[in-house]
Design a protein around this motif. Structure first.
Motif, mmCIF file in Angstrom:
data_model
loop_
_atom_site.group_PDB
_atom_site.id
_atom_site.type_symbol
_atom_site.label_atom_id
_atom_site.label_comp_id
_atom_site.label_asym_id
_atom_site.label_seq_id
_atom_site.Cartn_x
_atom_site.Cartn_y
_atom_site.Cartn_z
ATOM 1 N N GLU A 1 0.850 -1.191 0.000
ATOM 2 C CA GLU A 1 0.000 0.000 0.000
ATOM 3 C C GLU A 1 0.882 1.235 0.000
ATOM 4 O OE1 GLU A 1 -3.115 1.925 3.178
ATOM 5 O OE2 GLU A 1 -3.431 -0.181 2.609
ATOM 6 N N ILE A 2 0.591 2.169 -0.900
ATOM 7 C CA ILE A 2 1.397 3.384 -1.054
ATOM 8 C C ILE A 2 0.466 4.583 -0.929
ATOM 9 C CG2 ILE A 2 2.873 4.718 -2.601
ATOM 10 C CD1 ILE A 2 3.728 2.078 -3.859
ATOM 11 N N ASP A 3 0.725 5.435 0.042
ATOM 12 C CA ASP A 3 -0.054 6.657 0.239
ATOM 13 C C ASP A 3 0.579 7.779 -0.593
ATOM 14 O OD1 ASP A 3 -0.927 9.235 1.459
ATOM 15 O OD2 ASP A 3 -1.986 7.909 2.833
ATOM 16 N N TYR A 4 -0.232 8.408 -1.417
ATOM 17 C CA TYR A 4 0.276 9.493 -2.255
ATOM 18 C C TYR A 4 -0.564 10.766 -2.087
ATOM 19 C CZ TYR A 4 -3.459 8.411 -5.643
ATOM 20 O OH TYR A 4 -4.669 8.193 -6.254
ATOM 21 N N THR A 5 -1.115 10.961 -0.876
ATOM 22 C CA THR A 5 -1.914 12.170 -0.646
ATOM 23 C C THR A 5 -1.081 13.424 -0.831
ATOM 24 O OG1 THR A 5 -3.214 10.893 0.960
ATOM 25 C CG2 THR A 5 -3.480 13.285 0.977
ATOM 26 N N PRO B 1 6.650 13.421 -2.845
ATOM 27 C CA PRO B 1 6.777 13.976 -4.213
ATOM 28 C C PRO B 1 5.490 14.621 -4.717
ATOM 29 C CG PRO B 1 7.720 11.768 -4.078
ATOM 30 C CD PRO B 1 6.981 11.989 -2.806
ATOM 31 N N CYS B 2 4.351 14.254 -4.142
ATOM 32 C CA CYS B 2 3.069 14.806 -4.591
ATOM 33 C C CYS B 2 2.642 16.018 -3.783
ATOM 34 C CB CYS B 2 1.981 13.739 -4.516
ATOM 35 S SG CYS B 2 2.247 12.319 -5.611
ATOM 36 N N ASN B 3 3.520 16.558 -2.941
ATOM 37 C CA ASN B 3 3.158 17.721 -2.139
ATOM 38 C C ASN B 3 2.934 18.948 -3.013
ATOM 39 O OD1 ASN B 3 4.419 20.300 -0.450
ATOM 40 N ND2 ASN B 3 3.085 18.968 0.782
ATOM 41 N N LYS B 4 3.627 19.030 -4.106
ATOM 42 C CA LYS B 4 3.462 20.175 -5.000
ATOM 43 C C LYS B 4 2.085 20.190 -5.657
ATOM 44 C CE LYS B 4 5.477 17.589 -8.850
ATOM 45 N NZ LYS B 4 6.532 17.570 -9.890
ATOM 46 N N CYS B 5 1.421 19.048 -5.717
ATOM 47 C CA CYS B 5 0.120 18.967 -6.386
ATOM 48 C C CYS B 5 -1.014 19.485 -5.521
ATOM 49 C CB CYS B 5 -0.171 17.524 -6.793
ATOM 50 S SG CYS B 5 1.018 16.838 -7.975
ATOM 51 N N LEU B 6 -0.743 19.832 -4.265
ATOM 52 C CA LEU B 6 -1.796 20.382 -3.422
ATOM 53 C C LEU B 6 -2.160 21.795 -3.812
ATOM 54 C CD1 LEU B 6 -0.703 19.079 0.107
ATOM 55 C CD2 LEU B 6 -2.265 18.026 -1.524
ATOM 56 N N SER B 7 -1.284 22.460 -4.513
ATOM 57 C CA SER B 7 -1.570 23.824 -4.948
ATOM 58 C C SER B 7 -2.517 23.794 -6.153
ATOM 59 C CB SER B 7 -0.270 24.539 -5.320
ATOM 60 O OG SER B 7 -0.551 25.814 -5.847
ATOM 61 N N PRO B 8 -3.593 24.569 -6.134
ATOM 62 C CA PRO B 8 -4.522 24.563 -7.270
ATOM 63 C C PRO B 8 -3.940 25.204 -8.525
ATOM 64 C CG PRO B 8 -5.153 26.240 -5.680
ATOM 65 C CD PRO B 8 -4.025 25.472 -5.055
ATOM 66 N N ASP B 9 -2.816 25.911 -8.394
ATOM 67 C CA ASP B 9 -2.230 26.564 -9.561
ATOM 68 C C ASP B 9 -1.500 25.583 -10.471
ATOM 69 O OD1 ASP B 9 -3.168 28.939 -8.490
ATOM 70 O OD2 ASP B 9 -1.278 29.350 -7.421
ATOM 71 N N ILE C 1 6.326 8.304 -7.556
ATOM 72 C CA ILE C 1 6.722 7.706 -6.276
ATOM 73 C C ILE C 1 7.417 6.386 -6.578
ATOM 74 C CG2 ILE C 1 5.904 6.734 -4.095
ATOM 75 C CD1 ILE C 1 3.627 8.690 -4.116
ATOM 76 N N ASN C 2 8.623 6.222 -6.068
ATOM 77 C CA ASN C 2 9.394 4.991 -6.239
ATOM 78 C C ASN C 2 9.215 4.093 -5.015
ATOM 79 O OD1 ASN C 2 10.486 5.885 -8.735
ATOM 80 N ND2 ASN C 2 12.060 7.057 -7.633
ATOM 81 N N PHE C 3 9.111 2.789 -5.251
ATOM 82 C CA PHE C 3 8.982 1.822 -4.161
ATOM 83 C C PHE C 3 9.631 0.518 -4.601
ATOM 84 C CE2 PHE C 3 5.315 1.317 -6.870
ATOM 85 C CZ PHE C 3 5.093 -0.049 -6.928
ATOM 86 N N THR C 4 9.795 -0.385 -3.663
ATOM 87 C CA THR C 4 10.485 -1.650 -3.912
ATOM 88 C C THR C 4 9.615 -2.794 -3.424
ATOM 89 O OG1 THR C 4 12.646 -0.595 -3.625
ATOM 90 C CG2 THR C 4 12.577 -2.995 -3.483
ATOM 91 N N LEU C 5 9.524 -3.840 -4.230
ATOM 92 C CA LEU C 5 8.845 -5.078 -3.849
ATOM 93 C C LEU C 5 9.878 -6.046 -3.306
ATOM 94 C CD1 LEU C 5 6.261 -5.698 -6.744
ATOM 95 C CD2 LEU C 5 5.866 -4.685 -4.492
ATOM 96 N N GLU C 6 9.746 -6.438 -2.042
ATOM 97 C CA GLU C 6 10.693 -7.361 -1.434
ATOM 98 C C GLU C 6 10.479 -8.786 -1.936
ATOM 99 O OE1 GLU C 6 13.117 -6.333 0.281
ATOM 100 O OE2 GLU C 6 12.462 -4.247 0.570
ATOM 101 N N LYS C 7 9.214 -9.161 -2.212
ATOM 102 C CA LYS C 7 8.894 -10.501 -2.691
ATOM 103 C C LYS C 7 8.070 -10.399 -3.955
ATOM 104 C CE LYS C 7 8.938 -12.623 1.917
ATOM 105 N NZ LYS C 7 8.168 -13.422 2.916
ATOM 106 N N SER C 8 8.161 -11.436 -4.772
ATOM 107 C CA SER C 8 7.444 -11.446 -6.043
ATOM 108 C C SER C 8 5.943 -11.647 -5.810
ATOM 109 C CB SER C 8 7.989 -12.551 -6.951
ATOM 110 O OG SER C 8 9.376 -12.348 -7.196
ATOM 111 N N PHE C 9 5.149 -11.114 -6.708
ATOM 112 C CA PHE C 9 3.707 -11.276 -6.693
ATOM 113 C C PHE C 9 3.340 -12.318 -7.742
ATOM 114 C CE2 PHE C 9 1.740 -7.396 -4.513
ATOM 115 C CZ PHE C 9 2.812 -7.282 -3.646
ATOM 116 N N GLU C 10 2.808 -13.451 -7.270
ATOM 117 C CA GLU C 10 2.414 -14.532 -8.172
ATOM 118 C C GLU C 10 0.927 -14.414 -8.513
ATOM 119 O OE1 GLU C 10 4.611 -16.582 -9.331
ATOM 120 O OE2 GLU C 10 6.306 -16.162 -7.984
#
Length: 466
Positions: free
Chosen positions: A184-188, A195-203, A211-220
Motif C-alpha cells: 500500500e502506497i499513500d500518495y496524498t 513527491p506529490c506535495n506540489k500537487c496540493l496547490s490549485p495553480d 513515487i518509487n517503491f520496492t517489492l521485497e517478494k514477487s507477486f504470483e
C-alpha cells in the motif's frame, strides 16, 4: 301512580308491600283482569328497558360488568347460570315459582352487546357460554417440549469440540491470509517530503508526480490494483440518492429530463447533466501508471487491464448508453458534462465498448461504499506465464496524474497492489477471530473439567462420611 322498587334485590331488604289497586279515577273501561300488582324485585333481575324503566343503558352495563352483582345473583338463584332444563323465566332469571312474571317474547328484544363479561344469555335447554379455553393440548399448554439438561458430561465435550474445530480452521485461514502479497502506497502529498506535495496547490494543473517503491517478494498470479480513499462518506443518505437510474439505463426521456433527486447537479447552463447527481460529479479521476525499473534503469511499463473490473450485471444490465446511431456524441446531444469533470461522458475512453455510461471506471465508482475508508478496483494485472511471476521483486515507480483533491476534507489517497486466494483478499481478522474463539472455548473446558473433578470428589466424600 308512582311505583318505587329497589334497583337490585338484597337479601337484607324487607319484602315489598303489596301496592294499592288502580285508583277509582282510572277509566272504568279497564277490565279488572288488567289490574296488576306491582312486580316484585324478581321480575327486574334482568334489566330490561320495557319492565325496568328506572334502569338506564349505562346502569345495565355496569350491573352486568360488576362481579359483585354476578356473585349475589348466583347466591340468590344458583340455577340462573346454566340454561339446561331450567323452568325459569326469560333470560335465565329465577324460577317462576318465585313470583317472576314470565316474559315470553320479551326475551327476544334483549341485546347481547349489553352483556360484556357474562356473554349473551342462552335459551332454555341450551348450553351456557364460557370464556374457558378449549381442552386441547395447544390451548391448555400441554404440548410436548424438550429442554436440555446441562451437566458436566454434556457441556465439557462441547467446549473441547469447539476448540478442536475452530483452532485448526483459524490457523489455516491466518496462514492463507499471510501468504497474500499486498503493498500500500499513500500518495496524498500532505507531507512536505512527499513527491506529490506540489500537487496540493490549485495553480499546478495538470500535476504529475512519481513515487518509487520496492517489492521485497514477487507477486504470483493475477495482481489487482486498487485506489483507496479515507474519510470519504459515500454512505450519506442524500449522496446515495443523488442519481437517476433511468438515465443510467439509457432512457432517452430521463437523459434530457433527469430526476429531481440529482439536485443540485441536475442541470448546468440550462442543459441537463449526463450523468446527473452528486455520485457521478465526484467520480475519482486520478490516473495511475506502473513501471518496472530494471538493472539498466530504463522503466518498463506494466500492462494494466481496464476491462473486466466491474460486475457483469452492472456492465450488461444496469448501465446502458442511450439508443441511437454509431456516434456516441450524437446520442448525448443536448446534454452537458458534470461540473467537476474534465471531459464529457462520451470521451471517457476511446474504446466504444468501454465508453459512455458503460465505462467500467465509472460503473465501479457508482457502486457506493458502506464505510468512509474503502478501496475500489482500478486495474487488473494478468499473469502471462506460469514460469515467471506477474510482478517480480525489484524496484518500481508509480506515475500519478494528480486530479482528485482530498486535502480540504482531511482525506487520504493510496494505491494498493494485492493478490488474492480462495478466501479473497488479505484479511487476517477472520483467522484471528477463529483462533481466539477456539482457544477461549478450549480453556473454559479445561477449567470446568478441573472444577468438576475437584468438587465432585469432595461432595461424594461428604455424602459417605455423613
Amino acid at each position: 301512580m308512582i311505583r318505587v322498587r329497589p334497583p337490585f334485590p338484597s337479601p337484607f331488604s324487607p319484602p315489598p308491600l303489596s301496592p294499592p289497586l288502580v285508583p277509582p279515577s282510572s277509566p272504568s273501561s279497564l277490565s279488572p283482569s288488567l289490574w296488576r300488582l306491582q312486580p316484585t324485585f324478581a321480575s327486574c333481575q334482568r334489566p330490561l328497558a320495557e319492565e325496568c324503566p328506572a334502569s338506564s343503558a349505562l346502569q345495565r352495563r355496569r350491573l352486568w360488568r360488576s362481579r359483585w352483582w354476578r356473585r349475589w345473583r348466583r347466591r340468590l338463584w344458583p340455577s340462573s347460570g346454566s340454561c339446561q332444563g331450567q323452568p325459569a323465566g326469560s333470560l335465565g332469571g329465577p324460577p317462576a315459582s318465585r313470583g317472576a312474571v314470565p316474559r315470553g317474547s320479551m326475551a327476544m328484544n334483549y341485546n347481547a352487546k349489553d352483556e360484556v363479561d357474562g356473554g349473551p344469555p342462552c335459551a332454555p335447554g341450551g348450553t351456557a357460554k364460557t370464556r374457558r379455553p378449549d381442552n386441547t393440548a395447544f390451548k391448555q399448554q400441554r404440548l410436548p417440549a424438550w429442554q436440555p439438561i446441562l451437566t458436566a458430561g454434556t457441556v465439557l465435550p462441547i467446549f473441547f469440540i469447539i476448540g478442536l474445530i475452530f483452532i485448526p480452521i483459524g490457523i489455516g485461514i491466518f496462514v492463507t491470509s499471510n501468504n497474500i502479497r499486498e503493498i500500500e502506497i499513500d500518495y496524498t502529498g500532505t507531507e512536505p517530503s512527499s513527491p506529490c506535495n506540489k500537487c496540493l496547490s490549485p495553480d499546478v494543473t495538470p500535476c504529475i508526480c512519481t513515487i518509487n517503491f520496492t517489492l521485497e517478494k514477487s507477486f504470483e498470479g493475477n495482481v489487482f490494483m486498487y485506489y483507496g480513499l479515507s474519510n470519504f462518506y459515500q454512505n450519506h443518505r442524500r449522496y446515495v440518492k443523488s442519481r437517476d437510474d433511468s438515465q443510467l439505463n439509457g432512457d432517452s426521456s430521463a437523459l434530457l429530463n433527469p430526476s429531481k433527486e440529482c439536485e443540485p447537479y441536475r442541470r448546468n447552463e440550462d442543459k441537463p447533466i449526463a450523468p446527473c447527481g452528486a455520485i457521478a460529479n465526484s467520480m475519482f479521476n486520478d490516473t495511475l501508471e506502473l513501471f518496472l525499473i530494471g538493472n539498466d534503469s530504463y522503466p518498463v511499463p506494466i500492462t494494466l487491464k481496464k476491462k473486466g473490473i466491474a460486475w457483469w450485471t452492472d456492465k450488461n444490465v444496469k448501465f446502458r448508453n442511450p439508443p441511437g446511431g454509431d456516434n456516441l456524441e450524437e446520442r448525448f446531444k443536448g446534454t452537458t458534462k458534470p461540473v467537476n469533470w474534465l471531459k464529457p461522458v462520451y470521451m471517457l475512453d476511446s474504446d466504444p465498448d468501454n465508453n459512455g455510461f458503460i465505462n467500467e471506471d465509472f460503473i465501479v465508482w457508482m457502486r457506493t461504499a458502506a464505510l468512509p475508508t474503502f478501496r475500489k478496483l482500478y486495474r487488473l494485472i494478468e499473469r502471462k506465464s506460469d514460469l515467471h511471476p506477474t510482478l517480480p521483486a525489484g524496484r518500481y515507480s508509480l506515475n500519478i496524474t494528480y486530479n482528485y483533491p482530498v486535502h480540504y476534507f482531511d482525506g487520504r489517497k493510496r494505491m494498493i497492489l494485492s493478490t488474492i486466494s480462495w478466501m479473497g483478499g488479505k484479511n487476517p481478522f477472520l483467522g484471528i477471530a477463529y483462533i481466539a474463539v477456539g482457544s477461549i472455548s478450549f480453556l473454559l473446558g479445561v477449567v470446568l473439567l478441573v472444577i468438576n473433578h475437584k468438587y465432585r470428589n469432595s461432595s461424594n466424600t461428604a455424602d459417605i462420611t455423613i
